[in-house]
Structures are given as C-alpha cells and as structure tokens.
Design a protein around this motif. Sequence first.
Motif, PDB file in Angstrom:
ATOM      1  N   SER A   1       0.149   3.904  -3.003  1.00 21.95           N
ATOM      2  CA  SER A   1      -0.557   5.143  -2.671  1.00 21.95           C
ATOM      3  C   SER A   1      -0.253   6.189  -3.749  1.00 21.95           C
ATOM      4  O   SER A   1       0.884   6.341  -4.176  1.00 21.95           O
ATOM      5  CB  SER A   1      -0.081   5.642  -1.310  1.00 21.95           C
ATOM      6  OG  SER A   1      -0.507   6.957  -1.126  1.00 21.95           O
TER       7      SER A   1
ATOM      8  N   THR B   1      -9.474   9.830   3.978  1.00 22.17           N
ATOM      9  CA  THR B   1      -8.838  10.012   2.672  1.00 22.17           C
ATOM     10  C   THR B   1      -9.890  10.158   1.575  1.00 22.17           C
ATOM     11  O   THR B   1     -11.067   9.920   1.807  1.00 22.17           O
ATOM     12  CB  THR B   1      -7.930   8.808   2.345  1.00 22.17           C
ATOM     13  OG1 THR B   1      -8.688   7.621   2.513  1.00 22.17           O
ATOM     14  CG2 THR B   1      -6.734   8.779   3.255  1.00 22.17           C
TER      15      THR B   1
ATOM     16  N   GLN C   1      -3.076   4.037  11.861  1.00 15.61           N
ATOM     17  CA  GLN C   1      -4.129   3.466  11.011  1.00 15.61           C
ATOM     18  C   GLN C   1      -5.468   4.111  11.327  1.00 15.61           C
ATOM     19  O   GLN C   1      -6.265   4.361  10.443  1.00 15.61           O
ATOM     20  CB  GLN C   1      -4.165   1.939  11.117  1.00 15.61           C
ATOM     21  CG  GLN C   1      -4.674   1.333  12.412  1.00 15.61           C
ATOM     22  CD  GLN C   1      -6.175   1.339  12.553  1.00 15.61           C
ATOM     23  OE1 GLN C   1      -6.888   1.469  11.566  1.00 15.61           O
ATOM     24  NE2 GLN C   1      -6.663   1.234  13.770  1.00 15.61           N
TER      25      GLN C   1
ATOM     26  N   GLY D   1      -6.885   4.444   1.362  1.00 14.57           N
ATOM     27  CA  GLY D   1      -6.476   4.702   2.740  1.00 14.57           C
ATOM     28  C   GLY D   1      -7.083   3.692   3.683  1.00 14.57           C
ATOM     29  O   GLY D   1      -6.398   3.137   4.547  1.00 14.57           O
TER      30      GLY D   1
ATOM     31  N   CYS E   1      -2.767   9.300   3.723  1.00 12.50           N
ATOM     32  CA  CYS E   1      -2.405   8.060   3.042  1.00 12.50           C
ATOM     33  C   CYS E   1      -0.969   8.128   2.541  1.00 12.50           C
ATOM     34  O   CYS E   1      -0.202   7.183   2.690  1.00 12.50           O
ATOM     35  CB  CYS E   1      -3.389   7.817   1.907  1.00 12.50           C
ATOM     36  SG  CYS E   1      -2.995   6.471   0.830  1.00 12.50           S
TER      37      CYS E   1
ATOM     38  N   THR F   1       1.007   5.582   5.097  1.00 10.00           N
ATOM     39  CA  THR F   1       1.313   4.221   4.641  1.00 10.00           C
ATOM     40  C   THR F   1       2.811   3.949   4.728  1.00 10.00           C
ATOM     41  O   THR F   1       3.222   2.858   5.127  1.00 10.00           O
ATOM     42  CB  THR F   1       0.839   4.008   3.189  1.00 10.00           C
ATOM     43  OG1 THR F   1       1.333   5.070   2.394  1.00 10.00           O
ATOM     44  CG2 THR F   1      -0.666   3.965   3.102  1.00 10.00           C
TER      45      THR F   1
ATOM     46  N   ALA G   1      -5.491   0.325   3.245  1.00 13.69           N
ATOM     47  CA  ALA G   1      -4.173   0.218   3.868  1.00 13.69           C
ATOM     48  C   ALA G   1      -4.293   0.106   5.377  1.00 13.69           C
ATOM     49  O   ALA G   1      -3.466  -0.522   6.024  1.00 13.69           O
ATOM     50  CB  ALA G   1      -3.325   1.426   3.496  1.00 13.69           C
TER      51      ALA G   1
ATOM     52  N   ILE H   1      -5.721   7.319   9.498  1.00 12.75           N
ATOM     53  CA  ILE H   1      -5.814   7.237   8.024  1.00 12.75           C
ATOM     54  C   ILE H   1      -7.242   6.860   7.638  1.00 12.75           C
ATOM     55  O   ILE H   1      -7.831   7.422   6.733  1.00 12.75           O
ATOM     56  CB  ILE H   1      -4.838   6.184   7.457  1.00 12.75           C
ATOM     57  CG1 ILE H   1      -3.391   6.552   7.753  1.00 12.75           C
ATOM     58  CG2 ILE H   1      -5.038   6.033   5.964  1.00 12.75           C
ATOM     59  CD1 ILE H   1      -2.407   5.501   7.290  1.00 12.75           C
ATOM     60  N   GLU H   2      -7.788   5.900   8.370  1.00 16.68           N
ATOM     61  CA  GLU H   2      -9.063   5.319   7.972  1.00 16.68           C
ATOM     62  C   GLU H   2     -10.168   6.360   7.936  1.00 16.68           C
ATOM     63  O   GLU H   2     -10.394   7.085   8.900  1.00 16.68           O
ATOM     64  CB  GLU H   2      -9.442   4.203   8.949  1.00 16.68           C
ATOM     65  CG  GLU H   2     -10.581   3.377   8.420  1.00 16.68           C
ATOM     66  CD  GLU H   2     -11.349   2.680   9.513  1.00 16.68           C
ATOM     67  OE1 GLU H   2     -10.807   2.463  10.586  1.00 16.68           O
ATOM     68  OE2 GLU H   2     -12.525   2.384   9.255  1.00 16.68           O
TER      69      GLU H   2
ATOM     70  N   TYR I   1       0.828  -1.215   0.000  1.00 15.49           N
ATOM     71  CA  TYR I   1       0.000   0.000   0.000  1.00 15.49           C
ATOM     72  C   TYR I   1       0.857   1.257   0.000  1.00 15.49           C
ATOM     73  O   TYR I   1       0.469   2.272  -0.561  1.00 15.49           O
ATOM     74  CB  TYR I   1      -0.968  -0.020   1.187  1.00 15.49           C
ATOM     75  CG  TYR I   1      -2.034  -1.055   0.990  1.00 15.49           C
ATOM     76  CD1 TYR I   1      -2.950  -0.919  -0.044  1.00 15.49           C
ATOM     77  CD2 TYR I   1      -2.095  -2.196   1.766  1.00 15.49           C
ATOM     78  CE1 TYR I   1      -3.904  -1.892  -0.275  1.00 15.49           C
ATOM     79  CE2 TYR I   1      -3.054  -3.163   1.542  1.00 15.49           C
ATOM     80  CZ  TYR I   1      -3.953  -3.004   0.521  1.00 15.49           C
ATOM     81  OH  TYR I   1      -4.885  -3.968   0.281  1.00 15.49           O
TER      82      TYR I   1
END
Lengths: 451, 361
Positions: free
Chosen positions: A353, A398, A391, A403, A360, A364, A406, A394-395, A349
């Motif tokens: 990206s 994005t 994480q 994102g 992201c 990542t 990953a 990111i979640e 990832y």
Amino acid sequence: MAVKVLLKNDHIEGIRYYDTYRKHGGYAAAEKALKMAPADIVEEVKKSGLRGRGGAGFPTGMKWSFLAKPEGVPRHLVCNADESEPGTFKDRYLMEFHPHTLIEGLLISSFALGSNATYIYIRGEYAWIVAILEQAIDEAKKNGWLGKNIQGTGFDCEIYVHRGAGAYICGEETALIESLEGKRGNPRMKPPFPAIQGLWMRPTVVNNVETLAAVVPIINMGGEEYAKIGVGRSTGSKLLSVCGNVNKPGVYEIDMTISVEEFIYSDEYCGGIPNGKRLKACIPGGSSVPIVPANLLFKTAKGETRYMNYESLSDGGFATGTMMGSGGFIVLDEDQCIVRHTMTLARFYNHESCGQCSPCREGTGWMYKILKNIENGKGKMSDIDLLWDIQRRIEGNTICPLGDAAAWPVAAAIRHFRDEFEWHVNNPEESQRRNFGLAHYADPIHVPAGA
Amino acid sequence: MSEPTPKFKVTVDNITVEVAPGTTILNAARMIGGDVTPPAMCYYSKLPESGGKCRTCLVEVSKGSEKDPRPMPKLVPSCRTTVMDGMEVKNITSEKVLDARKGIVEMLLINHPLDCPVCDQAGECDLQNLSYEHGTEKTRYEFPRRTFEKEDIGPYIQLHMTRCILCYRCVFTADQLTQKREHGVLERGDHAAISTLLSKSLDNEFIGNVIDVCPVGALTDKTFRFKNRVWFTKPVDAHCSCTKCSGKARLWMRGDEVYRVTARKNEWNEVEDWICNECRFEKKSAKDWVVEGPSKIKRSSVIAQGHYENTVKTPVLIDKVLGKSPKLLMNIHDVSDVNRPEIELSKIEGPAHSNDFKTGK
C-alpha cells in the motif's frame, strides 16, 4: 484445441534475436502497418475486440480512441511491464523469449497513436530482462525499425526501457506515470485521465505487455479474423501463468473456449494435481481476484460449465464468481490452508500500500494483523465479522484499485471459506497441527430448480 | 466572452446552489455551509493539488448531471470532483456515505495515539472534531499503535509523526513555498512518515505555516509547546508592518501576554494569508502588534469558551435537508417540573426547591 497466436514461434531456437525473428515472419505486421493510416490501425484493433490483458479487461481500441490529440502536444505510449501481481508471470515470459514481438507491437501502436517517445516501464526485479529488451531495441534500431525516419516513412520513434524500484503500486497506471516522471509512485486522482493528461501532463496511453504484443497478430491477421478466435466478447488468445499445486506449472496460451476443468486436468495444459490430491480452491486471475472453491470453479451457480474467459469466470458476480484478471492462475489442493493463504496475501497488500489514502493505509495493516492472530490460533469469533467490516469499508473508497485488490481476496475467503476461519478460531491448538482439509468445498453445489 | 459564464445548478442534500463551472462539490457545499458540508482533513483550498487522500469527504452522487443523469457507481471525493449542471449530491442524507465516513474515522484513529490531554492541538484539532461528529466511542483495534521518534525540523517546529494522519498538507505547503523538495514522505504504506531527508532542518521564511495547515498535532510550534491550552487563550486579530508578509495575524493572548501567533483562519479552518516566521515566532510582545479586535470564532468551537464577541453561529439546515420541520416528539417543559422558562431563577429566594416550581401549576 490449442491455439498459438502470440507464442506460435515458441519452438524456434533463437527467436529472441532479430535475424531469426525476421526470418520467421517478424516485422511483417510493422511493414503492413506503416503503410496504413494510423486511424485505420486503431479501427483494426477496435474490430479485433482486444481487451486489456493487464487485469481490468477494458477494450483496447476504445482506450486508444479516448486519447486526446491536441495540436503541438506530444503524445506518449507507455508499456506497463511492472508485472507484480503475485501469481502472474506471463509478461516476463513474453519479454524474455519474444522481445521482438513486444517491440514490433510497440512500434505499430506508437505509429497508430502518434507517440515518438515510447516507454517500457519494467518491474525492477526483472533486471536481466532489461538487458534482453535493450539488446532487442538495438537490433531493431540497426535494422531501421526504430529511430529517425523508420523505413522511409518519416515516422520517428524511440523506445526507452525504464526500471521500476520494486513497488507493486507502480503497476497502477497513474502511479506508473508518476514513477516514470521520477516522483514517488503515488497514484494520481482521476480525472484527469491519462488519455487527457498523463506523462508530463501530455496525453498518454498505458497498456500491458501482452496487449501491445497482441497488436502484432491483429495487424497480421486483420482485426476481424482475430476476433474469430475466442468466444463472445472474449476475443483472441490469452496467456495464462499457472502456478500452485499442478503437475505442469508454466505459461500457456489459450483461446478462451476451453473449460476450467479441461484447463486444469488435461495433459495439454496443467496436467492435473500432483500426488492424486483433490482440488480445493483456485484463484484464476492473479492474487487480487476473489478465490473460488472447487465446486464453484467448474460449474457456475446456475450449473453451467465455467469456461476460461472474461464473461464465464465472472458469471455470478463476486457472490459466486470471480474474474479473469491478469491471468495468474493459482491452484490450491486439499492440503492448503485458506486462512494462511489469505494472511499471506493481506501481508503483501499491507506491504505494498502506498500510504496515500487512509482506508487502504490503515485497513490493510489491520486486516493483516487480525489474520495473523487467527492463523496463529489467537483469533476471536468477532474477528471474522470485523474483517468483513474492514474490507467492506476499504472497497471502493480508495483512490486506486489497490484498496479493492486488498479487500477482494479477504472478502472472498470469508464468503466461501467461513467455516474454515471459524474452525481456526474454535480449535486454536489443533489448527496449529493440521489443516482443515478439503471439507465440503468440492461437493457438487445444489442447483435450485429454475435457476 | 461577452456573455456571462453560465452557472451550474447543483443540489447538495436537497439544497440547491448555483456555482461557477469548475467548482468542486466540496466548495459548492461550503457555500451552503452547516451540516451538509463534508468534513475535509487533507483538502486545503490554498494548496493546489491537495485533497483526495483522507477520503472523509466522500459523497454519493445520485445524479451525474442534467445531460447524463446516471448516478456515479462509487462514492466520490467531493474535494476533487467538479460539479456538473444539475448534479445531485447526497452527503448526510446518504447512509452509504455516513457508514463509509464512520469507517474512515475509525481507520484514521487506529494508529493515532489519542494523547489529546497532552497535545497542544487539542481544542483546535480537525481530527478531534471529526471523531466527535462521525466517530464511534469505542475502537475495535487491539494491536499496538504505530509510534515514531519525535523529530526537530528547524529551531521552531517539532514534528511528532505518531500523531500524523498523512494528509500531505505540509508536504504541499513546503513544496509550494520553497524551491527545493526537502520535505516529503519517506517509506510507504502504514509506516510512511513525513520527514526531511536525513533530518535536515527546514529553512524558509514561511516554513512556520506548516504548523497552521496541520490538521492534527503532528507539527507544533516549539515556542508555544506546553505553554497553555488553546481554550484559555483569547484570539485577537492584529496586524503589524512586516516587509515579508501581509502582517495580518492572529494573536492568542492571556491577559496582556501574547502566547502565540498564528495566521488568521477562516471558518473552514484554513489560513487566509501566509505569515512569515518572524511574525510567528519572534514578535511575542503586544507592543509589536496593532490589535484590531476579537477574532471570529465558531460558536461550536471549544475556543469560544469565555469569548463572547464575534462568535459565529453555524447555520441550522435541518428543515431544508428534510424538506419539512422536524417533528417535536416531546417538549421538555411539558414533562419536567423544574425546567420551566416562565419562572425566573433569580427571583427565587434562597436555594431553589421543587416546591418553587410547582406553584405555577
């Protein structure tokens, strides 16, 4: 019971070629569909309950009905054949051995949606399949199934095959559209959705190869009949590509009523795990869906049997469940190291990206570097919490789902296999020599009373 | 179209404004101003299609609209999300937003060199302001930072990719001002780089504007590099008769010397009128310009130091956001012996002693 819907003619030699395909009932659905009204075809697909096979599982009929139909603006259908998810290779099989099924499906869908120029965006690495598809398109054209005035109905349709340049991100529909337009494959901001402004700012539908191929049996059988296969909202058949530690890796068609245990251990499908090893974990839907340990794979947290369908696999949410995803079924036996596995995915990832949005782009790479440290015995205990924190940030923050894709594998690995990560940190030398092993991951889970 | 277009009511952090349909949440929040405006690193109102990339302007939509009151499931980029009638947005009142923003600032900074002491942008840098307001004092990143070679794009502009946060503003500027696509992003992911194809120089009358749109010090003016710190120079608005551009510019002066020329920027640090390269790089003498007066500068800005006219105060909105006045926990004058407003320091003879303050009690 094995169903054969998409792959029912799989045993016939030369089904790749038009003559054999036609002899075995090919283009019958197209004949039928061209006599129907386009709206009826959409209705039929709606009735079938077909869900997108690319990973998200969005109802296809609904997606089609969102397509804007302004006067005088051409519409497009794009077939997403950029199958780059690690572990997924079902579309490749379909395109390589059943190209005419896809072309027939594309023709019917193009007719239903009113697309006169339809594109197959194929992954760059599938170079040899481009030739197969183009040969099939030529054959279809010679026999009057493509081109101008198809079968005397007055409907024109051309199918173009476009090769990608090897980017995973171009499997995301808006990035795919950008790439198809000849630009850098960066996902677009939504809204506007492709159904309103997609390819060249025209209304566009992007569907997976398997979804479009499934339109053929739907028209042949009728939507209601197709919906009888499967269970609940998981209708029809699904192709699964199995890899990892199983006796018989490959592409299988299932009807979504079998249990996960049966799928892995029965001789009809995966045929169990080689060398008498035990199952440790499994990723049932391609690398981006959460990994689940063996004890949560066969039974849900409530103690019910888990089946191979959209609802059952995602039972329990991400805390104890996973997702059907794109059908890239990866099986890990007791000799596999989860830390190493997670690092490999994080590297993927990081590499893929697009670099557009900051969480992201930076996150990542950061996750990969931390995982590499832990894997190489240089990790710290705080790194595990840090990974969780990265994480989490990111979640959902994005532009596109890369994102999330990953973040989920890392989150799930820490959620279920935290002690393996801790063991790696606490035993830096030993972790370089041996694996953590199965540990308790296959132990039956305790089901609280009244669950 | 005889009747006036209906206005949409949108509430940002408990403050309601009426905006025209099609306005983005960010622009609606900018109408309120102050703290409730989300920071934006990549959005630029003058550049269509910009925005949505840096994710610092993420906000929570707690109520979608009057018709459909469901909240939006994810945080949304306020710069690219248009308002609906009756929408309720949470920015500084949402913990989720503040946490996400903190994470994003941290991620923007992990590969940033933090070489502010030698960076020309220091003092007027969006990233500095952002990390001052939303960042943490420590980084958790322990790996070598990404570096690039410095690159010259044209005789006047230096590109230092190491500092870049990939906001794409310069890409949009170069794209929209020129006909050719020479300037863009190469590579992808965390090694993506802004560059010109094969280190070509950018040749356009207005290309200098990429320096102004850059939120960090990645694109700097070669005629000003290392000449002075921005807070030592004084910004004045000036104009000249230029045939190519509007001629409205901002001079950064020290004494009578013009150190650099930039376009005029508004309170959101956005260029008001593009200026041409000749105005920006060639006219470095006070004779070339008609000075109008000191520029408006935000009081909170470091540039406001030594700049006593035309400073703009940001509105304080805390009462409105909370719906009540904040409770004063402690008045410093009640407990401090020395900090007493009624005693005038200038009237104390000799050096002040603590006894001087005790007399009043």
